[in-house]
Design a protein around this motif. Structure first.
Motif, PDB file in Angstrom:
ATOM      1  N   LYS A  59       0.859  -1.179   0.000  1.00 13.07           N
ATOM      2  CA  LYS A  59       0.000   0.000   0.000  1.00 13.07           C
ATOM      3  C   LYS A  59       0.888   1.220   0.000  1.00 13.07           C
ATOM      4  O   LYS A  59       2.025   1.184   0.477  1.00 13.07           O
ATOM      5  CB  LYS A  59      -0.941   0.010   1.198  1.00 13.07           C
ATOM      6  N   TYR A  60       0.348   2.323  -0.553  1.00  9.17           N
ATOM      7  CA  TYR A  60       1.127   3.539  -0.699  1.00  9.17           C
ATOM      8  C   TYR A  60       0.280   4.758  -0.385  1.00  9.17           C
ATOM      9  O   TYR A  60      -0.933   4.782  -0.640  1.00  9.17           O
ATOM     10  CB  TYR A  60       1.657   3.662  -2.135  1.00  9.17           C
ATOM     11  N   ALA A  61       0.945   5.767   0.116  1.00  5.70           N
ATOM     12  CA  ALA A  61       0.291   7.066   0.261  1.00  5.70           C
ATOM     13  C   ALA A  61       0.093   7.662  -1.128  1.00  5.70           C
ATOM     14  O   ALA A  61       0.897   7.426  -2.040  1.00  5.70           O
ATOM     15  CB  ALA A  61       1.149   7.989   1.109  1.00  5.70           C
ATOM     16  N   ASP A  62      -0.945   8.440  -1.284  1.00  6.16           N
ATOM     17  CA  ASP A  62      -1.223   9.045  -2.587  1.00  6.16           C
ATOM     18  C   ASP A  62      -0.048   9.881  -3.079  1.00  6.16           C
ATOM     19  O   ASP A  62       0.211   9.939  -4.282  1.00  6.16           O
ATOM     20  CB  ASP A  62      -2.472   9.920  -2.491  1.00  6.16           C
ATOM     21  N   ALA A  63       0.680  10.502  -2.160  1.00  2.36           N
ATOM     22  CA  ALA A  63       1.767  11.405  -2.551  1.00  2.36           C
ATOM     23  C   ALA A  63       2.913  10.681  -3.257  1.00  2.36           C
ATOM     24  O   ALA A  63       3.684  11.319  -3.979  1.00  2.36           O
ATOM     25  CB  ALA A  63       2.305  12.126  -1.319  1.00  2.36           C
ATOM     26  N   VAL A  64       3.028   9.375  -3.050  1.00  6.48           N
ATOM     27  CA  VAL A  64       4.167   8.645  -3.620  1.00  6.48           C
ATOM     28  C   VAL A  64       3.744   7.527  -4.555  1.00  6.48           C
ATOM     29  O   VAL A  64       4.592   6.860  -5.165  1.00  6.48           O
ATOM     30  CB  VAL A  64       5.079   8.086  -2.515  1.00  6.48           C
ATOM     31  N   LYS A  65       2.449   7.310  -4.678  1.00  9.45           N
ATOM     32  CA  LYS A  65       1.951   6.214  -5.523  1.00  9.45           C
ATOM     33  C   LYS A  65       2.425   6.407  -6.953  1.00  9.45           C
ATOM     34  O   LYS A  65       2.324   7.499  -7.517  1.00  9.45           O
ATOM     35  CB  LYS A  65       0.425   6.196  -5.449  1.00  9.45           C
ATOM     36  N   GLY A  66       2.979   5.347  -7.520  1.00 13.21           N
ATOM     37  CA  GLY A  66       3.496   5.409  -8.870  1.00 13.21           C
ATOM     38  C   GLY A  66       4.949   5.831  -8.974  1.00 13.21           C
ATOM     39  O   GLY A  66       5.580   5.678 -10.018  1.00 13.21           O
ATOM     40  N   ARG A  67       5.509   6.363  -7.883  1.00 17.57           N
ATOM     41  CA  ARG A  67       6.918   6.778  -7.874  1.00 17.57           C
ATOM     42  C   ARG A  67       7.761   5.926  -6.932  1.00 17.57           C
ATOM     43  O   ARG A  67       8.931   5.681  -7.207  1.00 17.57           O
ATOM     44  CB  ARG A  67       7.037   8.251  -7.454  1.00 17.57           C
ATOM     45  N   PHE A  68       7.170   5.499  -5.834  1.00 17.46           N
ATOM     46  CA  PHE A  68       7.900   4.713  -4.828  1.00 17.46           C
ATOM     47  C   PHE A  68       7.439   3.257  -4.892  1.00 17.46           C
ATOM     48  O   PHE A  68       6.261   2.983  -5.143  1.00 17.46           O
ATOM     49  CB  PHE A  68       7.640   5.240  -3.418  1.00 17.46           C
ATOM     50  N   THR A  69       8.368   2.349  -4.624  1.00 16.32           N
ATOM     51  CA  THR A  69       8.050   0.927  -4.562  1.00 16.32           C
ATOM     52  C   THR A  69       8.692   0.309  -3.329  1.00 16.32           C
ATOM     53  O   THR A  69       9.905   0.424  -3.129  1.00 16.32           O
ATOM     54  CB  THR A  69       8.556   0.192  -5.811  1.00 16.32           C
ATOM     55  N   ILE A  70       7.871  -0.338  -2.526  1.00 21.59           N
ATOM     56  CA  ILE A  70       8.383  -1.042  -1.352  1.00 21.59           C
ATOM     57  C   ILE A  70       8.527  -2.517  -1.688  1.00 21.59           C
ATOM     58  O   ILE A  70       7.691  -3.090  -2.401  1.00 21.59           O
ATOM     59  CB  ILE A  70       7.451  -0.839  -0.134  1.00 21.59           C
ATOM     60  N   SER A  71       9.585  -3.123  -1.187  1.00 23.08           N
ATOM     61  CA  SER A  71       9.807  -4.554  -1.391  1.00 23.08           C
ATOM     62  C   SER A  71      10.560  -5.107  -0.187  1.00 23.08           C
ATOM     63  O   SER A  71      11.087  -4.341   0.626  1.00 23.08           O
ATOM     64  CB  SER A  71      10.578  -4.818  -2.681  1.00 23.08           C
ATOM     65  N   ARG A  72      10.598  -6.415  -0.091  1.00 21.17           N
ATOM     66  CA  ARG A  72      11.309  -7.025   1.038  1.00 21.17           C
ATOM     67  C   ARG A  72      11.977  -8.318   0.589  1.00 21.17           C
ATOM     68  O   ARG A  72      11.508  -8.981  -0.340  1.00 21.17           O
ATOM     69  CB  ARG A  72      10.357  -7.304   2.195  1.00 21.17           C
ATOM     70  N   ASP A  73      13.053  -8.641   1.260  1.00 20.22           N
ATOM     71  CA  ASP A  73      13.759  -9.893   1.046  1.00 20.22           C
ATOM     72  C   ASP A  73      13.843 -10.560   2.409  1.00 20.22           C
ATOM     73  O   ASP A  73      14.684 -10.181   3.239  1.00 20.22           O
ATOM     74  CB  ASP A  73      15.142  -9.622   0.465  1.00 20.22           C
ATOM     75  N   ASN A  74      12.968 -11.514   2.659  1.00 17.97           N
ATOM     76  CA  ASN A  74      12.923 -12.136   3.984  1.00 17.97           C
ATOM     77  C   ASN A  74      14.195 -12.934   4.280  1.00 17.97           C
ATOM     78  O   ASN A  74      14.585 -13.044   5.443  1.00 17.97           O
ATOM     79  CB  ASN A  74      11.692 -13.018   4.113  1.00 17.97           C
ATOM     80  N   ALA A  75      14.834 -13.461   3.257  1.00 18.62           N
ATOM     81  CA  ALA A  75      16.081 -14.194   3.470  1.00 18.62           C
ATOM     82  C   ALA A  75      17.189 -13.259   3.964  1.00 18.62           C
ATOM     83  O   ALA A  75      18.042 -13.665   4.763  1.00 18.62           O
ATOM     84  CB  ALA A  75      16.506 -14.895   2.198  1.00 18.62           C
ATOM     85  N   LYS A  76      17.162 -12.017   3.500  1.00 19.22           N
ATOM     86  CA  LYS A  76      18.172 -11.035   3.907  1.00 19.22           C
ATOM     87  C   LYS A  76      17.688 -10.167   5.065  1.00 19.22           C
ATOM     88  O   LYS A  76      18.427  -9.296   5.537  1.00 19.22           O
ATOM     89  CB  LYS A  76      18.551 -10.146   2.731  1.00 19.22           C
ATOM     90  N   ARG A  77      16.451 -10.383   5.492  1.00 25.13           N
ATOM     91  CA  ARG A  77      15.884  -9.618   6.598  1.00 25.13           C
ATOM     92  C   ARG A  77      15.969  -8.115   6.318  1.00 25.13           C
ATOM     93  O   ARG A  77      16.336  -7.314   7.186  1.00 25.13           O
ATOM     94  CB  ARG A  77      16.597  -9.954   7.915  1.00 25.13           C
ATOM     95  N   THR A  78      15.614  -7.748   5.112  1.00 25.15           N
ATOM     96  CA  THR A  78      15.758  -6.363   4.668  1.00 25.15           C
ATOM     97  C   THR A  78      14.511  -5.919   3.909  1.00 25.15           C
ATOM     98  O   THR A  78      13.954  -6.693   3.130  1.00 25.15           O
ATOM     99  CB  THR A  78      16.995  -6.210   3.770  1.00 25.15           C
ATOM    100  N   VAL A  79      14.114  -4.679   4.160  1.00 23.64           N
ATOM    101  CA  VAL A  79      13.040  -4.058   3.403  1.00 23.64           C
ATOM    102  C   VAL A  79      13.629  -2.861   2.666  1.00 23.64           C
ATOM    103  O   VAL A  79      14.533  -2.196   3.165  1.00 23.64           O
ATOM    104  CB  VAL A  79      11.860  -3.659   4.319  1.00 23.64           C
ATOM    105  N   TYR A  80      13.103  -2.620   1.466  1.00 23.47           N
ATOM    106  CA  TYR A  80      13.630  -1.579   0.603  1.00 23.47           C
ATOM    107  C   TYR A  80      12.534  -0.578   0.248  1.00 23.47           C
ATOM    108  O   TYR A  80      11.347  -0.895   0.250  1.00 23.47           O
ATOM    109  CB  TYR A  80      14.166  -2.186  -0.693  1.00 23.47           C
ATOM    110  N   LEU A  81      12.975   0.622  -0.098  1.00 25.87           N
ATOM    111  CA  LEU A  81      12.077   1.618  -0.664  1.00 25.87           C
ATOM    112  C   LEU A  81      12.780   2.235  -1.864  1.00 25.87           C
ATOM    113  O   LEU A  81      13.748   2.985  -1.701  1.00 25.87           O
ATOM    114  CB  LEU A  81      11.704   2.695   0.355  1.00 25.87           C
TER     115      LEU A  81
END
Length: 116
Positions: A59-81
């Motif tokens: 989910k994204y705030a309207d201000a960043v929708k279409g520009r920001f992408t969140i993802s995660r790598d559970n094996a690396k225990r890391t979340v990205y933006l």
């Protein structure tokens, strides 16, 4: 000991991209929903993006929708933006958050400044 350590912030010009990372330790990362918030000077902390524990729901705030992408790598225990097409109004301290039931953890934040 629970730790969330953000990295990747900096000073950039409008229109460029940045990728923030948040490395987690001290808890079962794969069970937690992860989010990125930001707080600009004089403003409240706001939710920008969230991702479910398995990663299937975002989910994204309207201000960043279409520009920001969140993802995660559970094996690396890391979340990205991934932040594209940055604007001056994206300038803020960006915080990583982990949440599961009553557990609510925060990182120390990383500064993003968008300026020409």
């Amino acid at each position: 000991q629970v730790q969330l350590v953000e990295s990747g912030g900096g000073l950039v010009q409008p229109g460029v991209s940045l990728r923030l990372s948040c490395a987690a330790s001290g808890f079962t990362f794969s069970r937690y929903a992860m989010s990125w918030y930001r707080q600009a000077p004089g403003q409240e902390r706001e939710l920008m993006a969230g991702i479910s524990s398995i990663g299937g729901i975002t989910k994204y705030a309207d201000a960043v929708k279409g520009r920001f992408t969140i993802s995660r790598d559970n094996a690396k225990r890391t979340v990205y933006l991934q932040m594209n097409s940055l604007k001056p109004e994206d300038t803020a301290v960006y915080y990583c958050n982990a949440r599961l039931s009553a557990d609510n953890y925060w990182g120390q934040g990383t500064q993003v400044t968008v300026s020409s």
